[in-house]
Design a protein around this motif. Structure first.
Motif, PDB file in Angstrom:
ATOM      1  N   MET A   1       0.842  -1.191   0.000  1.00  0.00           N
ATOM      2  CA  MET A   1       0.000   0.000   0.000  1.00  0.00           C
ATOM      3  C   MET A   1       0.882   1.248   0.000  1.00  0.00           C
ATOM      4  O   MET A   1       1.952   1.264   0.577  1.00  0.00           O
ATOM      5  N   VAL A   2       0.417   2.274  -0.640  1.00  0.00           N
ATOM      6  CA  VAL A   2       1.120   3.552  -0.714  1.00  0.00           C
ATOM      7  C   VAL A   2       1.135   4.200   0.668  1.00  0.00           C
ATOM      8  O   VAL A   2       0.204   4.040   1.452  1.00  0.00           O
ATOM      9  N   ARG A   3       2.180   4.929   0.962  1.00  0.00           N
ATOM     10  CA  ARG A   3       2.284   5.626   2.254  1.00  0.00           C
ATOM     11  C   ARG A   3       1.151   6.635   2.399  1.00  0.00           C
ATOM     12  O   ARG A   3       0.933   7.466   1.518  1.00  0.00           O
ATOM     13  N   THR A   4       0.447   6.536   3.490  1.00  0.00           N
ATOM     14  CA  THR A   4      -0.643   7.462   3.764  1.00  0.00           C
ATOM     15  C   THR A   4      -0.474   8.052   5.154  1.00  0.00           C
ATOM     16  O   THR A   4       0.219   7.480   5.989  1.00  0.00           O
ATOM     17  N   GLU A   5      -1.117   9.192   5.358  1.00  0.00           N
ATOM     18  CA  GLU A   5      -1.117   9.850   6.663  1.00  0.00           C
ATOM     19  C   GLU A   5      -2.526  10.312   6.979  1.00  0.00           C
ATOM     20  O   GLU A   5      -3.284  10.660   6.069  1.00  0.00           O
ATOM     21  N   THR A   6      -2.841  10.356   8.250  1.00  0.00           N
ATOM     22  CA  THR A   6      -4.112  10.920   8.671  1.00  0.00           C
ATOM     23  C   THR A   6      -4.185  12.363   8.191  1.00  0.00           C
ATOM     24  O   THR A   6      -3.221  13.117   8.327  1.00  0.00           O
ATOM     25  N   GLY A   7      -5.310  12.725   7.600  1.00  0.00           N
ATOM     26  CA  GLY A   7      -5.502  14.085   7.102  1.00  0.00           C
ATOM     27  C   GLY A   7      -5.294  14.229   5.606  1.00  0.00           C
ATOM     28  O   GLY A   7      -5.696  15.226   5.019  1.00  0.00           O
ATOM     29  N   MET A   8      -4.649  13.226   4.971  1.00  0.00           N
ATOM     30  CA  MET A   8      -4.388  13.307   3.530  1.00  0.00           C
ATOM     31  C   MET A   8      -5.671  13.224   2.719  1.00  0.00           C
ATOM     32  O   MET A   8      -6.603  12.523   3.082  1.00  0.00           O
ATOM     33  N   LEU A   9      -5.649  13.923   1.596  1.00  0.00           N
ATOM     34  CA  LEU A   9      -6.728  13.816   0.624  1.00  0.00           C
ATOM     35  C   LEU A   9      -6.542  12.556  -0.206  1.00  0.00           C
ATOM     36  O   LEU A   9      -5.417  12.213  -0.558  1.00  0.00           O
ATOM     37  N   VAL A  10      -7.649  11.886  -0.501  1.00  0.00           N
ATOM     38  CA  VAL A  10      -7.621  10.716  -1.378  1.00  0.00           C
ATOM     39  C   VAL A  10      -8.836  10.748  -2.289  1.00  0.00           C
ATOM     40  O   VAL A  10      -9.830  11.401  -2.002  1.00  0.00           O
ATOM     41  N   ARG A  11      -8.722  10.028  -3.386  1.00  0.00           N
ATOM     42  CA  ARG A  11      -9.833   9.875  -4.328  1.00  0.00           C
ATOM     43  C   ARG A  11     -10.195   8.391  -4.361  1.00  0.00           C
ATOM     44  O   ARG A  11      -9.318   7.534  -4.462  1.00  0.00           O
ATOM     45  N   SER A  12     -11.480   8.106  -4.270  1.00  0.00           N
ATOM     46  CA  SER A  12     -11.954   6.733  -4.353  1.00  0.00           C
ATOM     47  C   SER A  12     -11.796   6.236  -5.786  1.00  0.00           C
ATOM     48  O   SER A  12     -12.164   6.922  -6.735  1.00  0.00           O
ATOM     49  N   LEU A  13     -11.244   5.034  -5.958  1.00  0.00           N
ATOM     50  CA  LEU A  13     -11.019   4.472  -7.281  1.00  0.00           C
ATOM     51  C   LEU A  13     -12.054   3.425  -7.683  1.00  0.00           C
ATOM     52  O   LEU A  13     -12.098   3.019  -8.841  1.00  0.00           O
ATOM     53  N   ALA A  14     -12.870   2.980  -6.747  1.00  0.00           N
ATOM     54  CA  ALA A  14     -13.817   1.916  -7.057  1.00  0.00           C
ATOM     55  C   ALA A  14     -15.080   2.075  -6.222  1.00  0.00           C
ATOM     56  O   ALA A  14     -15.105   2.797  -5.233  1.00  0.00           O
ATOM     57  N   GLY A  15     -16.106   1.393  -6.673  1.00  0.00           N
ATOM     58  CA  GLY A  15     -17.345   1.361  -5.912  1.00  0.00           C
ATOM     59  C   GLY A  15     -18.296   2.482  -6.259  1.00  0.00           C
ATOM     60  O   GLY A  15     -18.076   3.269  -7.187  1.00  0.00           O
ATOM     61  N   HIS A  16     -19.354   2.548  -5.499  1.00  0.00           N
ATOM     62  CA  HIS A  16     -20.425   3.519  -5.705  1.00  0.00           C
ATOM     63  C   HIS A  16     -19.926   4.967  -5.662  1.00  0.00           C
ATOM     64  O   HIS A  16     -20.426   5.833  -6.351  1.00  0.00           O
ATOM     65  N   GLU A  17     -18.911   5.217  -4.841  1.00  0.00           N
ATOM     66  CA  GLU A  17     -18.398   6.578  -4.657  1.00  0.00           C
ATOM     67  C   GLU A  17     -17.138   6.864  -5.469  1.00  0.00           C
ATOM     68  O   GLU A  17     -16.355   7.751  -5.130  1.00  0.00           O
ATOM     69  N   LYS A  18     -16.948   6.143  -6.573  1.00  0.00           N
ATOM     70  CA  LYS A  18     -15.773   6.325  -7.434  1.00  0.00           C
ATOM     71  C   LYS A  18     -15.572   7.810  -7.786  1.00  0.00           C
ATOM     72  O   LYS A  18     -16.522   8.509  -8.085  1.00  0.00           O
ATOM     73  N   ASP A  19     -14.339   8.277  -7.726  1.00  0.00           N
ATOM     74  CA  ASP A  19     -13.909   9.640  -8.056  1.00  0.00           C
ATOM     75  C   ASP A  19     -14.250  10.695  -7.002  1.00  0.00           C
ATOM     76  O   ASP A  19     -13.946  11.866  -7.194  1.00  0.00           O
ATOM     77  N   ARG A  20     -14.844  10.330  -5.908  1.00  0.00           N
ATOM     78  CA  ARG A  20     -15.120  11.309  -4.844  1.00  0.00           C
ATOM     79  C   ARG A  20     -13.880  11.535  -4.009  1.00  0.00           C
ATOM     80  O   ARG A  20     -13.062  10.640  -3.801  1.00  0.00           O
ATOM     81  N   LEU A  21     -13.755  12.769  -3.499  1.00  0.00           N
ATOM     82  CA  LEU A  21     -12.636  13.122  -2.627  1.00  0.00           C
ATOM     83  C   LEU A  21     -13.008  12.880  -1.169  1.00  0.00           C
ATOM     84  O   LEU A  21     -14.134  13.153  -0.749  1.00  0.00           O
ATOM     85  N   TYR A  22     -12.041  12.385  -0.424  1.00  0.00           N
ATOM     86  CA  TYR A  22     -12.206  12.117   1.004  1.00  0.00           C
ATOM     87  C   TYR A  22     -10.948  12.532   1.741  1.00  0.00           C
ATOM     88  O   TYR A  22      -9.907  12.777   1.133  1.00  0.00           O
ATOM     89  N   ILE A  23     -11.052  12.534   3.064  1.00  0.00           N
ATOM     90  CA  ILE A  23      -9.901  12.768   3.938  1.00  0.00           C
ATOM     91  C   ILE A  23      -9.749  11.544   4.832  1.00  0.00           C
ATOM     92  O   ILE A  23     -10.735  11.032   5.377  1.00  0.00           O
ATOM     93  N   ILE A  24      -8.510  11.075   4.967  1.00  0.00           N
ATOM     94  CA  ILE A  24      -8.220   9.916   5.818  1.00  0.00           C
ATOM     95  C   ILE A  24      -8.300  10.344   7.280  1.00  0.00           C
ATOM     96  O   ILE A  24      -7.661  11.314   7.683  1.00  0.00           O
ATOM     97  N   ILE A  25      -9.067   9.573   8.073  1.00  0.00           N
ATOM     98  CA  ILE A  25      -9.103   9.862   9.513  1.00  0.00           C
ATOM     99  C   ILE A  25      -8.495   8.746  10.350  1.00  0.00           C
ATOM    100  O   ILE A  25      -8.215   8.941  11.525  1.00  0.00           O
ATOM    101  N   ARG A  26      -8.309   7.567   9.724  1.00  0.00           N
ATOM    102  CA  ARG A  26      -7.719   6.430  10.446  1.00  0.00           C
ATOM    103  C   ARG A  26      -7.179   5.453   9.413  1.00  0.00           C
ATOM    104  O   ARG A  26      -7.629   5.429   8.276  1.00  0.00           O
ATOM    105  N   GLN A  27      -6.236   4.614   9.810  1.00  0.00           N
ATOM    106  CA  GLN A  27      -5.684   3.636   8.879  1.00  0.00           C
ATOM    107  C   GLN A  27      -5.073   2.466   9.628  1.00  0.00           C
ATOM    108  O   GLN A  27      -4.745   2.578  10.800  1.00  0.00           O
ATOM    109  N   ASP A  28      -4.970   1.342   8.927  1.00  0.00           N
ATOM    110  CA  ASP A  28      -4.200   0.210   9.408  1.00  0.00           C
ATOM    111  C   ASP A  28      -3.382  -0.315   8.226  1.00  0.00           C
ATOM    112  O   ASP A  28      -3.263   0.384   7.214  1.00  0.00           O
TER     113      ASP A  28
END
Length: 86
Positions: free
Chosen positions: A1-28
């Motif tokens: 997996m690509v390095r991510t940090e809490t607070g980073m912007l991401v774009r959904s690549l699959a699913g119902h919400e494809k291409d929507r922007l989100y912010i990471i609040i948690r990760q494992d």
């Protein structure tokens, strides 16, 4: 997996919400939990693994995380909107 940090912007690549922007609040190791402040709020984050990481943290989000403040849905909405205009 690509390095991510809490607070980073991401774009959904699959699913119902494809291409929507989100912010990471948690990760494992496998998943990230995402919010957009509208459909996916701080209380109902979306668990995803297929994302495109936009390697930046919006300034208002960065300041709140650094100061230890809790992110709000309203602030998430504003950060995504202002970043998508740039």
């Amino acid at each position: 997996m690509v390095r991510t940090e809490t607070g980073m912007l991401v774009r959904s690549l699959a699913g119902h919400e494809k291409d929507r922007l989100y912010i990471i609040i948690r990760q494992d190791e496998e998943y990230v939990w995402l919010v957009d402040g509208r459909n996916r709020t701080m209380e109902k984050p979306k668990k995803k693994k297929h994302i495109q990481v936009i390697h930046r943290i919006p300034e208002p989000v960065k300041k709140m995380l650094e100061s230890g403040e809790t992110l709000s849905d309203e602030m998430i909405i504003q950060a995504i909107q202002s970043d998508s205009k740039n």
